[in-house]
Every structure is written in C-alpha cells, then in structure tokens.
Scaffold this motif. Structure first.
Motif, PDB file in Angstrom:
ATOM      1  N   THR A  77      63.405  43.050   9.852  1.00  0.00           N
ATOM      2  CA  THR A  77      63.922  44.472   9.172  1.00  0.00           C
ATOM      3  C   THR A  77      65.669  44.851   9.203  1.00  0.00           C
ATOM      4  OG1 THR A  77      61.884  45.745   9.395  1.00  0.00           O
ATOM      5  CG2 THR A  77      63.791  47.198   9.052  1.00  0.00           C
ATOM      6  N   LEU A  78      66.559  45.049   8.166  1.00  0.00           N
ATOM      7  CA  LEU A  78      67.553  45.434   7.549  1.00  0.00           C
ATOM      8  C   LEU A  78      68.014  46.986   7.629  1.00  0.00           C
ATOM      9  CD1 LEU A  78      68.635  42.198   6.354  1.00  0.00           C
ATOM     10  CD2 LEU A  78      68.855  42.351   8.186  1.00  0.00           C
ATOM     11  N   LEU A  79      68.758  47.467   8.578  1.00  0.00           N
ATOM     12  CA  LEU A  79      69.166  49.142   9.041  1.00  0.00           C
ATOM     13  C   LEU A  79      70.263  48.593   8.170  1.00  0.00           C
ATOM     14  CD1 LEU A  79      67.379  50.494  11.408  1.00  0.00           C
ATOM     15  CD2 LEU A  79      66.161  50.020   9.310  1.00  0.00           C
ATOM     16  N   LEU A  80      70.781  49.341   6.356  1.00  0.00           N
ATOM     17  CA  LEU A  80      72.214  49.442   6.251  1.00  0.00           C
ATOM     18  C   LEU A  80      72.937  51.013   6.965  1.00  0.00           C
ATOM     19  CD1 LEU A  80      70.878  46.779   4.906  1.00  0.00           C
ATOM     20  CD2 LEU A  80      72.069  47.165   2.398  1.00  0.00           C
ATOM     21  N   ALA A  81      73.832  50.896   7.984  1.00  0.00           N
ATOM     22  CA  ALA A  81      74.506  52.126   7.939  1.00  0.00           C
ATOM     23  C   ALA A  81      75.641  52.355   7.724  1.00  0.00           C
ATOM     24  CB  ALA A  81      74.766  52.180   9.364  1.00  0.00           C
ATOM     25  N   ASP A  82      76.484  52.993   7.851  1.00  0.00           N
ATOM     26  CA  ASP A  82      77.453  53.317   7.370  1.00  0.00           C
ATOM     27  C   ASP A  82      78.749  52.571   8.009  1.00  0.00           C
ATOM     28  OD1 ASP A  82      77.422  54.562  10.027  1.00  0.00           O
ATOM     29  OD2 ASP A  82      78.397  56.388   9.411  1.00  0.00           O
ATOM     30  N   ASN A  83      80.239  52.451   7.035  1.00  0.00           N
ATOM     31  CA  ASN A  83      81.169  52.185   7.365  1.00  0.00           C
ATOM     32  C   ASN A  83      80.891  50.335   7.897  1.00  0.00           C
ATOM     33  OD1 ASN A  83      82.691  54.694   8.104  1.00  0.00           O
ATOM     34  ND2 ASN A  83      81.330  54.720  10.213  1.00  0.00           N
ATOM     35  N   GLY A  84      79.933  50.222   7.050  1.00  0.00           N
ATOM     36  CA  GLY A  84      79.957  48.753   6.998  1.00  0.00           C
ATOM     37  C   GLY A  84      78.936  48.060   7.917  1.00  0.00           C
ATOM     38  N   LYS A  85      78.246  48.718   8.881  1.00  0.00           N
ATOM     39  CA  LYS A  85      77.846  48.531  10.213  1.00  0.00           C
ATOM     40  C   LYS A  85      76.039  47.877   9.383  1.00  0.00           C
ATOM     41  CE  LYS A  85      80.314  50.999  13.494  1.00  0.00           C
ATOM     42  NZ  LYS A  85      79.544  52.060  14.424  1.00  0.00           N
TER      43      LYS A  85
END
Length: 218
Positions: A77-85
């Motif tokens: 599972t990939l979690l795409l967060a803010d600020n390119g994290k």
C-alpha cells in the motif's frame, strides 16, 4: 491570386486611375483540403489502454483464510501525502502501531528499488520475453499475451495506491510511471481511509518530535 481590374480610361479632370483589387482565395481552400486529407490518412488514431487483472482461483480446496493470507502477503500500500512525501506498508495495515508505516521517495533509489525487489521474478521473465521478441522467436501478439500472463501471475505483488487531498497529480503520475517501469500488472487507486490518515499524522508528529529533541540537544 490577386487581380487588378481597370474600370476604363481617365475621366476628365482626374489625375489617377481607380482600380478595384480582388484577392482570389480559391487556391488556399484547395491547399487546405489537401492538407486535411493528408493528415487524416497519415495520422493513426489513439488506441485505448487496458489494464490486465487476475481472476480469483476456482480451486475449492483453498479456504478463504488462506486466500486472504496470500493476498495480504502480496499487498503493498502506497500513501501519497503532501509536500511530495510518500509512505508505504506491506501486508495488512496495523492502525494501532503507527511505526509500521515507512517513508520512501519517488526516485530510483526509493519506490522503484522497492518494486523491483517485490516483483523481481516477473521482471526477469519479461526481460526474457523481450529478448525472444528481439530474436524473432515471438511475434507481437504472442509477446503481449505472455507478458500479460506474467504480470498477472499469482505470485506477483498487488499495489494499492491511496492519495491524500493534499497530494498532487504529479505524485500520482510518478507512482503510476513506476508501475509501468517495474512491470506491475496488478494495481488499483482507491480512497484513503481514516486509519491510513491516522498513520500519516502520527508519523509526521513523531518526526517533528524527534527533530525537536535533536535541536534541544544541540
């Protein structure tokens, strides 16, 4: 073509001839029609892209618990967060333990390296098929069919992509590009859950707390 029409001779007391100028655009229309016809015949239409999926097994001897265990062991599972994290966890999520979440980058030394490790066997087989195609041992149809079977094999990983509201379209495109580069045949984009957001928030809080401790010691 431009044409100049003379209305006749000089009028009495007139010092200058009056001329009517008419521009003929008929050749331009003919040229445009030829260009349109040329592009219509030479341009290929875009082909729809499809994604291979693996169907569940019909083996009745496999219990539901065994199927879920296999799916969990192959899930990433990939979690795409803010600020390119970018964060990830393998298998089933442990929402009670936020330390199970790991941070990774979108670069070749991050996400790509992880996917190559998880999908090593399939990538090796795809490279062998490419070599056979180059040696004319396989035609285009056979090559595509065998590659699809390899990518959707039961031992290949299943990637679940979840994007937060603060992530960007570039983050999503970068993640999808890695799916193609690493020959991932089973991936899906779903909405992020409250538990996943909880893991991200606590992971960020843990990082800020560690930075504060380091700054205090310095």
């Amino acid at each position: 073509m431009a044409e100049i029409q003379d209305n006749g001779g000089k009028k009495k007391g007139s010092k200058q001839k009056k001329m009517n100028i008419r521009v003929d655009f008929t050749p331009m229309v003919d040229m445009n029609m030829l260009l349109i016809t040329f592009f219509m015949l030479c341009t290929s239409l875009s082909k729809p892209q499809t994604m291979e999926i693996s169907m569940p097994s019909n083996d009745k001897n496999i219990t539901e618990e065994q199927q879920n265990k296999v799916k969990a062991s192959q899930a990433l599972t990939l979690l795409l967060a803010d600020n390119g994290k970018l964060y990830y966890y393998e298998g089933e999520p442990d929402y009670k333990d936020y330390t199970s979440l790991k941070e990774i980058t979108y670069g070749a030394d991050g996400l790509r390296k992880l996917l190559l490790r998880k999908n090593y066997d399939a990538i090796t087989k795809v490279r062998e098929l490419k070599q056979k195609k180059a040696n004319l041992e396989l035609n285009e149809e056979e090559y595509k069919k065998q590659v699809a079977e390899v990518k959707s094999g039961k031992d290949t990983p299943t990637v679940i992509i979840k994007a937060t509201d603060k992530s960007t379209y570039k983050n999503l495109i970068d993640a999808l590009d890695e799916m193609q580069i690493c020959s991932i045949g089973k991936y899906v984009i779903v909405d992020i859950t409250e538990g996943d957001q909880f893991l991200i928030d606590n992971f960020s809080s843990r990082g800020e707390l560690s930075q504060q401790i380091v700054n205090k010691n310095v």
